[in-house]
Write a protein that holds these residues in place. Structure first.
Motif, PDB file in Angstrom:
ATOM      1  N   PRO A 239       0.817  -1.224   0.000  1.00 19.17           N
ATOM      2  CA  PRO A 239       0.000   0.000   0.000  1.00 19.17           C
ATOM      3  C   PRO A 239       0.844   1.264   0.000  1.00 19.17           C
ATOM      4  CG  PRO A 239      -0.932  -1.604   1.495  1.00 19.17           C
ATOM      5  CD  PRO A 239       0.379  -2.173   1.039  1.00 19.17           C
ATOM      6  N   GLY A 240       0.520   2.181  -0.895  1.00 22.54           N
ATOM      7  CA  GLY A 240       1.212   3.460  -0.960  1.00 22.54           C
ATOM      8  C   GLY A 240       2.586   3.411  -1.585  1.00 22.54           C
ATOM      9  N   LYS A 241       2.980   2.268  -2.119  1.00 20.21           N
ATOM     10  CA  LYS A 241       4.315   2.101  -2.701  1.00 20.21           C
ATOM     11  C   LYS A 241       4.216   1.724  -4.172  1.00 20.21           C
ATOM     12  CE  LYS A 241       6.545   2.624   1.216  1.00 20.21           C
ATOM     13  NZ  LYS A 241       7.384   3.824   1.453  1.00 20.21           N
ATOM     14  N   ALA A 242       5.313   1.933  -4.889  1.00 19.67           N
ATOM     15  CA  ALA A 242       5.391   1.507  -6.278  1.00 19.67           C
ATOM     16  C   ALA A 242       5.557  -0.014  -6.342  1.00 19.67           C
ATOM     17  CB  ALA A 242       6.565   2.183  -6.971  1.00 19.67           C
ATOM     18  N   PRO A 243       5.149  -0.616  -7.438  1.00 20.74           N
ATOM     19  CA  PRO A 243       5.401  -2.048  -7.620  1.00 20.74           C
ATOM     20  C   PRO A 243       6.905  -2.343  -7.602  1.00 20.74           C
ATOM     21  CG  PRO A 243       3.759  -1.285  -9.185  1.00 20.74           C
ATOM     22  CD  PRO A 243       4.346  -0.057  -8.532  1.00 20.74           C
ATOM     23  N   ASN A 244       7.217  -3.569  -7.186  1.00 29.60           N
ATOM     24  CA  ASN A 244       8.605  -4.018  -7.102  1.00 29.60           C
ATOM     25  C   ASN A 244       8.748  -5.288  -7.938  1.00 29.60           C
ATOM     26  OD1 ASN A 244      11.325  -4.107  -5.945  1.00 29.60           O
ATOM     27  ND2 ASN A 244      10.590  -5.883  -4.816  1.00 29.60           N
ATOM     28  N   LEU A 245       9.698  -5.287  -8.853  1.00 28.83           N
ATOM     29  CA  LEU A 245       9.897  -6.415  -9.760  1.00 28.83           C
ATOM     30  C   LEU A 245      10.389  -7.643  -9.007  1.00 28.83           C
ATOM     31  CD1 LEU A 245      10.139  -7.525 -12.709  1.00 28.83           C
ATOM     32  CD2 LEU A 245      12.488  -6.664 -12.681  1.00 28.83           C
ATOM     33  N   LEU A 246       9.728  -8.773  -9.218  1.00 25.19           N
ATOM     34  CA  LEU A 246      10.136 -10.043  -8.613  1.00 25.19           C
ATOM     35  C   LEU A 246      10.733 -10.992  -9.646  1.00 25.19           C
ATOM     36  CD1 LEU A 246       6.916 -10.829  -6.527  1.00 25.19           C
ATOM     37  CD2 LEU A 246       9.038  -9.785  -5.687  1.00 25.19           C
ATOM     38  N   ILE A 247      10.013 -11.190 -10.734  1.00 30.89           N
ATOM     39  CA  ILE A 247      10.329 -12.213 -11.738  1.00 30.89           C
ATOM     40  C   ILE A 247      10.198 -11.586 -13.118  1.00 30.89           C
ATOM     41  CG2 ILE A 247       9.569 -14.420 -12.766  1.00 30.89           C
ATOM     42  CD1 ILE A 247      10.492 -14.954 -10.004  1.00 30.89           C
ATOM     43  N   TYR A 248      11.100 -11.931 -14.042  1.00 27.57           N
ATOM     44  CA  TYR A 248      10.963 -11.533 -15.438  1.00 27.57           C
ATOM     45  C   TYR A 248      11.218 -12.745 -16.319  1.00 27.57           C
ATOM     46  CZ  TYR A 248      16.062 -11.353 -15.297  1.00 27.57           C
ATOM     47  OH  TYR A 248      17.378 -11.682 -15.133  1.00 27.57           O
ATOM     48  N   LYS A 249      10.833 -12.639 -17.570  1.00 26.19           N
ATOM     49  CA  LYS A 249      10.943 -13.754 -18.511  1.00 26.19           C
ATOM     50  C   LYS A 249      10.334 -15.032 -17.908  1.00 26.19           C
ATOM     51  CE  LYS A 249      12.735 -14.561 -22.724  1.00 26.19           C
ATOM     52  NZ  LYS A 249      13.621 -15.697 -22.896  1.00 26.19           N
ATOM     53  N   ALA A 250       9.229 -14.857 -17.249  1.00 28.47           N
ATOM     54  CA  ALA A 250       8.401 -15.925 -16.665  1.00 28.47           C
ATOM     55  C   ALA A 250       9.021 -16.616 -15.467  1.00 28.47           C
ATOM     56  CB  ALA A 250       8.022 -16.963 -17.719  1.00 28.47           C
ATOM     57  N   SER A 251      10.342 -16.822 -15.473  1.00 33.64           N
ATOM     58  CA  SER A 251      10.953 -17.640 -14.412  1.00 33.64           C
ATOM     59  C   SER A 251      12.290 -17.124 -13.903  1.00 33.64           C
ATOM     60  CB  SER A 251      11.140 -19.078 -14.921  1.00 33.64           C
ATOM     61  OG  SER A 251      11.998 -19.113 -16.041  1.00 33.64           O
ATOM     62  N   SER A 252      12.744 -15.986 -14.405  1.00 37.44           N
ATOM     63  CA  SER A 252      14.041 -15.442 -13.962  1.00 37.44           C
ATOM     64  C   SER A 252      13.848 -14.556 -12.742  1.00 37.44           C
ATOM     65  CB  SER A 252      14.687 -14.638 -15.092  1.00 37.44           C
ATOM     66  OG  SER A 252      15.004 -15.473 -16.178  1.00 37.44           O
ATOM     67  N   LEU A 253      14.578 -14.869 -11.684  1.00 34.43           N
ATOM     68  CA  LEU A 253      14.450 -14.140 -10.429  1.00 34.43           C
ATOM     69  C   LEU A 253      15.271 -12.855 -10.506  1.00 34.43           C
ATOM     70  CD1 LEU A 253      13.178 -14.604  -7.543  1.00 34.43           C
ATOM     71  CD2 LEU A 253      15.452 -15.398  -6.862  1.00 34.43           C
ATOM     72  N   GLU A 254      14.629 -11.726 -10.217  1.00 30.82           N
ATOM     73  CA  GLU A 254      15.340 -10.453 -10.190  1.00 30.82           C
ATOM     74  C   GLU A 254      16.372 -10.455  -9.064  1.00 30.82           C
ATOM     75  OE1 GLU A 254      15.778  -8.070 -12.041  1.00 30.82           O
ATOM     76  OE2 GLU A 254      15.995  -6.145 -11.001  1.00 30.82           O
ATOM     77  N   SER A 255      17.479  -9.813  -9.297  1.00 29.44           N
ATOM     78  CA  SER A 255      18.538  -9.723  -8.297  1.00 29.44           C
ATOM     79  C   SER A 255      18.010  -9.124  -6.997  1.00 29.44           C
ATOM     80  CB  SER A 255      19.676  -8.859  -8.839  1.00 29.44           C
ATOM     81  OG  SER A 255      20.666  -8.674  -7.869  1.00 29.44           O
ATOM     82  N   GLY A 256      18.357  -9.761  -5.893  1.00 31.71           N
ATOM     83  CA  GLY A 256      17.955  -9.260  -4.586  1.00 31.71           C
ATOM     84  C   GLY A 256      16.617  -9.783  -4.090  1.00 31.71           C
ATOM     85  N   VAL A 257      15.893 -10.475  -4.944  1.00 32.97           N
ATOM     86  CA  VAL A 257      14.585 -11.024  -4.543  1.00 32.97           C
ATOM     87  C   VAL A 257      14.808 -12.384  -3.864  1.00 32.97           C
ATOM     88  CG1 VAL A 257      12.353 -11.890  -5.383  1.00 32.97           C
ATOM     89  CG2 VAL A 257      13.351  -9.792  -6.353  1.00 32.97           C
TER      90      VAL A 257
END
Lengths: 125, 106
Positions: free
Chosen positions: B40-58
């Motif tokens: 709530p009140g925050k911007a979205p945060n990227l978790l996963i891209y290309k369906a299964s690639s974990l974003e750094s730091g997640v």
């Protein structure tokens, strides 16, 4: 660390133009690996991509908003801007700027790895 | 227009549970799909891209899978910080987002 910060009026009258600027630090909008986008979110609702600008100057817009939107970049100030014309109450939302990072493929496809904190814009007389 | 439909819209779970959220596309998007977490009140945060690639730091308890029209986001063991709203995004053609899944504490 890349940071994005939206700025602009928080209140716009109906039929007028909504104008926002996104200041980018920690990275250059001239880097052609990235696509600089605007995304909005009405209160309690989902996310809607508005459009993007690339370092080349090329733009792409959501077809549902295309007739009212202009997005441009200013490399000298390292910022990009959104103009949304003829606004109505339906345009009231939190507006986010975001960096799109391109995966492989042609045309370019990109997801969003850095976002601004968001700017609430209310359309009301 | 490519439409994304997430299910469920709301999910009630407890700390330590394994949960799965589904995102279905109206046409094939290969693996051009990302997942975001929003508080709530925050911007979205990227978790996963290309369906299964974990974003750094997640954290590695987050994982994504799928291709074509059906995708899933799984959290293997829920932590208190994970209660939030999750969105999928397709980037095969323009960019569209799912309607969101609110993960709440049971």
């Amino acid at each position: 660390q890349v940071q994005l910060q939206e700025s602009g009026p928080g209140l716009v009258k109906p039929s007028q133009t909504l104008s926002l600027t996104c200041n980018v630090s920690g990275g250059s909008i001239s880097n052609d690996a990235y696509y600089w986008s605007w995304i909005r979110q009405p209160a309690g609702k989902g996310l809607e991509w508005i459009g993007r600008v690339h370092a080349s100057g090329s733009t792409k817009y959501n077809p549902s908003l295309k007739s009212r939107v202009t997005i441009s970049g200013d490399t000298s100030k390292n910022q990009f801007s959104l103009n949304l014309r003829s606004v109505t109450a339906a345009d009231t939302a939190v507006y986010y700027c975001a960096r799109g990072v391109s995966g492989e493929g042609v045309p370019p496809r990109y997801y969003f790895d850095y976002w601004g904190q968001g700017a609430l814009v209310t359309v009301s007389s | 227009d490519i439409q994304l439909t997430q299910s469920p819209s709301t999910l009630s779970a407890s700390v330590g549970d394994r949960v799965t959220i589904t995102c279905r596309a109206s046409q094939s998007i290969s693996t051009w799909l990302a997942w975001y977490q929003q508080k709530p009140g925050k911007a979205p945060n990227l978790l996963i891209y290309k369906a299964s690639s974990l974003e750094s730091g997640v954290p590695s308890r987050f994982s994504g899978s799928g291709s074509g029209t059906e995708f899933t986001l799984t959290v293997s063991s829920l932590q208190p910080d994970d209660f939030a709203t999750y969105y999928c995004q397709q980037y095969e053609n323009y960019n569209t987002f799912g309607q969101g899944t609110k993960l709440e504490i049971k």
